[in-house]
Design a protein around this motif. Structure first.
Motif, short mmCIF file in Angstrom:
data_model
loop_
_atom_site.label_atom_id
_atom_site.label_comp_id
_atom_site.label_asym_id
_atom_site.label_seq_id
_atom_site.Cartn_x
_atom_site.Cartn_y
_atom_site.Cartn_z
N PRO A 90 0.84 -1.21 0.00
CA PRO A 90 0.00 0.00 0.00
C PRO A 90 0.87 1.26 0.00
CG PRO A 90 -0.50 -1.48 1.85
CD PRO A 90 0.80 -1.91 1.28
N SER A 91 0.33 2.33 -0.55
CA SER A 91 1.01 3.62 -0.46
C SER A 91 0.88 4.17 0.96
CB SER A 91 0.37 4.62 -1.43
OG SER A 91 0.65 4.25 -2.77
N SER A 92 1.83 5.03 1.34
CA SER A 92 1.83 5.67 2.67
C SER A 92 1.71 4.63 3.78
CB SER A 92 0.70 6.70 2.76
OG SER A 92 0.83 7.67 1.76
N SER A 93 2.66 3.71 3.83
CA SER A 93 2.56 2.61 4.80
C SER A 93 3.95 2.18 5.27
CB SER A 93 1.85 1.41 4.17
OG SER A 93 2.62 0.89 3.09
N ILE A 94 3.95 1.35 6.31
CA ILE A 94 5.17 0.72 6.82
C ILE A 94 4.93 -0.79 6.80
CG2 ILE A 94 6.74 0.43 8.78
CD1 ILE A 94 5.91 3.24 9.70
N GLY A 95 5.77 -1.53 6.09
CA GLY A 95 5.59 -2.98 5.99
C GLY A 95 6.86 -3.74 6.33
N VAL A 96 6.71 -5.03 6.62
CA VAL A 96 7.85 -5.89 6.96
C VAL A 96 7.74 -7.18 6.16
CG1 VAL A 96 9.11 -7.09 8.77
CG2 VAL A 96 7.90 -4.97 9.30
N LEU A 210 12.38 2.82 17.10
CA LEU A 210 11.89 1.99 16.00
C LEU A 210 10.84 2.75 15.18
CD1 LEU A 210 11.82 -0.83 14.63
CD2 LEU A 210 10.02 -1.45 16.27
N TYR A 211 11.06 2.84 13.87
CA TYR A 211 10.14 3.47 12.92
C TYR A 211 9.95 4.97 13.18
CZ TYR A 211 8.78 -1.44 12.15
OH TYR A 211 8.79 -2.79 11.89
N PHE A 212 10.91 5.62 13.82
CA PHE A 212 10.73 7.05 14.15
C PHE A 212 10.53 7.88 12.88
CE2 PHE A 212 12.45 11.32 14.82
CZ PHE A 212 11.67 11.74 15.88
N TYR A 213 11.52 7.86 11.99
CA TYR A 213 11.40 8.64 10.76
C TYR A 213 10.42 8.01 9.78
CZ TYR A 213 15.32 11.56 12.19
OH TYR A 213 16.13 12.44 12.86
N GLU A 214 10.29 6.69 9.85
CA GLU A 214 9.36 6.00 8.94
C GLU A 214 7.91 6.42 9.20
OE1 GLU A 214 13.10 3.67 9.22
OE2 GLU A 214 11.76 4.59 10.68
N LYS A 215 7.57 6.64 10.45
CA LYS A 215 6.21 7.10 10.77
C LYS A 215 5.97 8.52 10.25
CE LYS A 215 5.54 4.27 14.93
NZ LYS A 215 5.40 4.30 16.41
N GLN A 241 7.44 -5.98 18.64
CA GLN A 241 7.02 -4.64 18.26
C GLN A 241 7.37 -4.33 16.81
OE1 GLN A 241 9.03 -3.03 21.72
NE2 GLN A 241 7.16 -1.99 22.34
N ILE A 242 8.33 -5.06 16.24
CA ILE A 242 8.66 -4.89 14.83
C ILE A 242 7.43 -5.17 13.98
CG2 ILE A 242 9.99 -5.89 12.91
CD1 ILE A 242 12.27 -6.36 14.93
N ILE A 243 6.67 -6.19 14.37
CA ILE A 243 5.43 -6.53 13.66
C ILE A 243 4.29 -5.65 14.13
CG2 ILE A 243 3.74 -8.35 13.21
CD1 ILE A 243 6.44 -8.82 11.89
N ASN A 244 4.18 -5.47 15.43
CA ASN A 244 3.04 -4.72 15.99
C ASN A 244 2.98 -3.28 15.49
OD1 ASN A 244 2.42 -7.01 17.41
ND2 ASN A 244 3.24 -6.30 19.35
N TYR A 245 4.13 -2.65 15.33
CA TYR A 245 4.17 -1.25 14.92
C TYR A 245 4.02 -1.06 13.42
CZ TYR A 245 5.87 -0.01 19.63
OH TYR A 245 6.00 0.17 20.98
N ALA A 246 4.11 -2.14 12.65
CA ALA A 246 4.00 -2.05 11.19
C ALA A 246 2.53 -2.08 10.77
CB ALA A 246 4.75 -3.21 10.54
N PRO A 265 0.50 -13.39 3.52
CA PRO A 265 0.11 -12.30 4.43
C PRO A 265 0.12 -12.78 5.88
CG PRO A 265 -1.44 -12.48 2.60
CD PRO A 265 -0.57 -13.70 2.55
N GLN A 266 0.71 -11.97 6.77
CA GLN A 266 0.74 -12.29 8.19
C GLN A 266 -0.13 -11.31 8.98
OE1 GLN A 266 2.73 -15.06 9.43
NE2 GLN A 266 2.57 -15.41 7.23
N LYS A 267 0.15 -10.03 8.79
CA LYS A 267 -0.64 -8.97 9.43
C LYS A 267 -1.06 -8.00 8.34
CE LYS A 267 -0.31 -4.93 12.42
NZ LYS A 267 0.59 -4.04 13.19
N ALA A 268 -2.35 -7.81 8.19
CA ALA A 268 -2.84 -6.96 7.10
C ALA A 268 -3.38 -5.62 7.60
CB ALA A 268 -3.94 -7.68 6.32
#
Length: 401
Positions: A90-96, A210-215, A241-246, A265-268
């Motif tokens: 997806p656009s404008s997102s954080i994925g793992v 974690l994900y400071f600038y990415e957010k 949290q790597i998964i939870n925050y994504a 897909p693991q977390k959508a």
């Protein structure tokens, strides 16, 4: 500004009173038997005083929380999900993306980069790679992308000394600034691997950073995809949290028996991420294939292949298909029982691989068939009418223009 600070402090204290009341009531209930009567009386009085002093407003609840409520018009006019890669990124997102070493993570990511750069002229990709050397980069699809899209594809990984993760954070801060300045663009950052690009604390991912600038990048229209490795035992052993925050995550596996790479897909989260599969040859993506078909073990894949080949000659009932499989030595070679094969027939029928129905007039036998392709239409019937039908002309294959 002392009065302002004093008022802020008072309001903050009043806002916190409901939580203190709940905590006091829970304490009183849990430890009542250990408290004296005087202590219980004092705590009860303080609870009452706190409840009388709580911050209140004369406005009704609907007015006080109006800014948090969605209206029907807002939901009705909500924009559709934008995708960098349809149903996957997806656009404008954080994925793992998570997978074993050598499973094809870089291969699939570079394939997606090619798709994005080819179809979306406003996307700029920064691939940050902490452990790929120049020779491997040259042998990969990355070298072709650098040649084809020098203004929109950037491969980051040169080690210049110092902490690599700190350099990455500085680069991310600059990318955020670029995204803010160029709202007509979308910056897509790929980080391989997460353990090399994210700040650490005592050897582990610093979850505070974690994900400071990415957010921030996500909030202004950009996207990030992290590539993360499983440990030697094939497990995800890092901070959850790597998964939870994504926003989404998927695992990647390879099926060697059918030469495919699969994304599961693991977390959508709020995105309708779908499973994807890609056929490979010489470690390169050839094409996308049907996920449900290849996301199976070898013997089930062979079963589907055998049944489809049989149904190409016309419809067959269940007994005829079982007999066909016996002739093909499927049951003995692949150690599959007839009951399982019967279940697979209806399961794959429900998935749309073939059609089936029970026919009462045929002693309730179940028949299977596939939709035959329609023959191509003759575009110019006039030419057909003008064809000479004499034996000599037919032998020569002559038709009048």
């Amino acid at each position: 500004m002392k009065s302002l600070q004093k008022a802020k402090t008072r309001i903050q204290q009043l806002k916190g009173l409901p939580y203190l009341v709940i905590e006091a009531k829970a304490f009183l209930e849990k430890f009542s038997e250990f408290l004296s009567e005087d202590e219980k009386t004092e705590i009860t009085q303080e609870i009452q005083e706190a409840q009388n002093s709580k911050l209140t407003s004369k406005k009704p609840l609907q007015e006080r929380f109006k800014s948090h409520f969605y209206t029907y018009e807002e939901i009705k006019n909500a924009p559709a999900t934008r995708w960098l890669v349809q149903d996957l990124i997806p656009s404008s997102s954080i994925g793992v993306m998570i997978g074993d070493s050598g499973v094809g993570k870089t291969t699939i990511v570079l394939y997606m980069c090619t798709t994005i750069l080819t179809t979306k002229a406003n996307v700029y990709i920064f691939m940050i790679d902490g452990d790929m050397n120049q020779t491997k980069i040259k042998e990969s699809e990355a070298s072709h992308l650098l040649e084809r899209f020098p203004e929109r594809f950037f491969y980051v990984g040169k080690q210049t000394g110092g902490d690599f993760s700190e350099s990455v954070q500085e680069l991310l801060a600059e990318i955020v600034e670029e995204q803010i300045k160029h709202s007509d663009r979308e910056y897509f950052v790929i980080q391989d691997s997460l353990m090399l690009t994210v700040p650490k604390k005592r050897g582990f991912v610093d979850t505070q950073k974690l994900y400071f600038y990415e957010k921030i990048l996500r909030s202004v229209g950009g996207s990030t995809l992290f590539i993360h490795h499983l440990n030697k035992d094939g497990n995800f052993a890092d901070s959850q949290q790597i998964i939870n925050y994504a926003d989404y995550s998927f695992s990647i596996t390879r099926n060697d028996f059918n030469s495919t790479i699969l994304l599961h897909p693991q977390k959508a989260s709020r995105y309708a991420i779908e499973g994807k599969a890609f056929l490979t040859e010489d470690r390169k993506i050839v094409k996308e294939v049907e996920y449900e078909t290849v996301n199976i073990e070898p013997r089930e894949s062979k079963f589907v292949s055998y049944v489809l080949e049989a149904l190409e000659d016309g419809e067959m009932n269940q007994s005829e298909i079982i007999s066909h499989l016996e002739k093909m030595r499927f049951f003995s070679e692949y150690k599959v029982g007839q009951k399982k094969a019967t279940r697979w027939l209806t399961t794959w029928g429900d998935k749309g691989k073939w059609n089936y129905e029970r026919r009462p007039d045929q002693k309730n036998a179940i028949y299977f068939w596939i939709e035959q392709k329609q023959p191509e239409k003759v575009e110019n019937l006039q030419n057909l009418k003008n064809c000479k039908t004499t034996l000599s002309d037919s032998a020569k294959g002559v038709c009048d223009e």
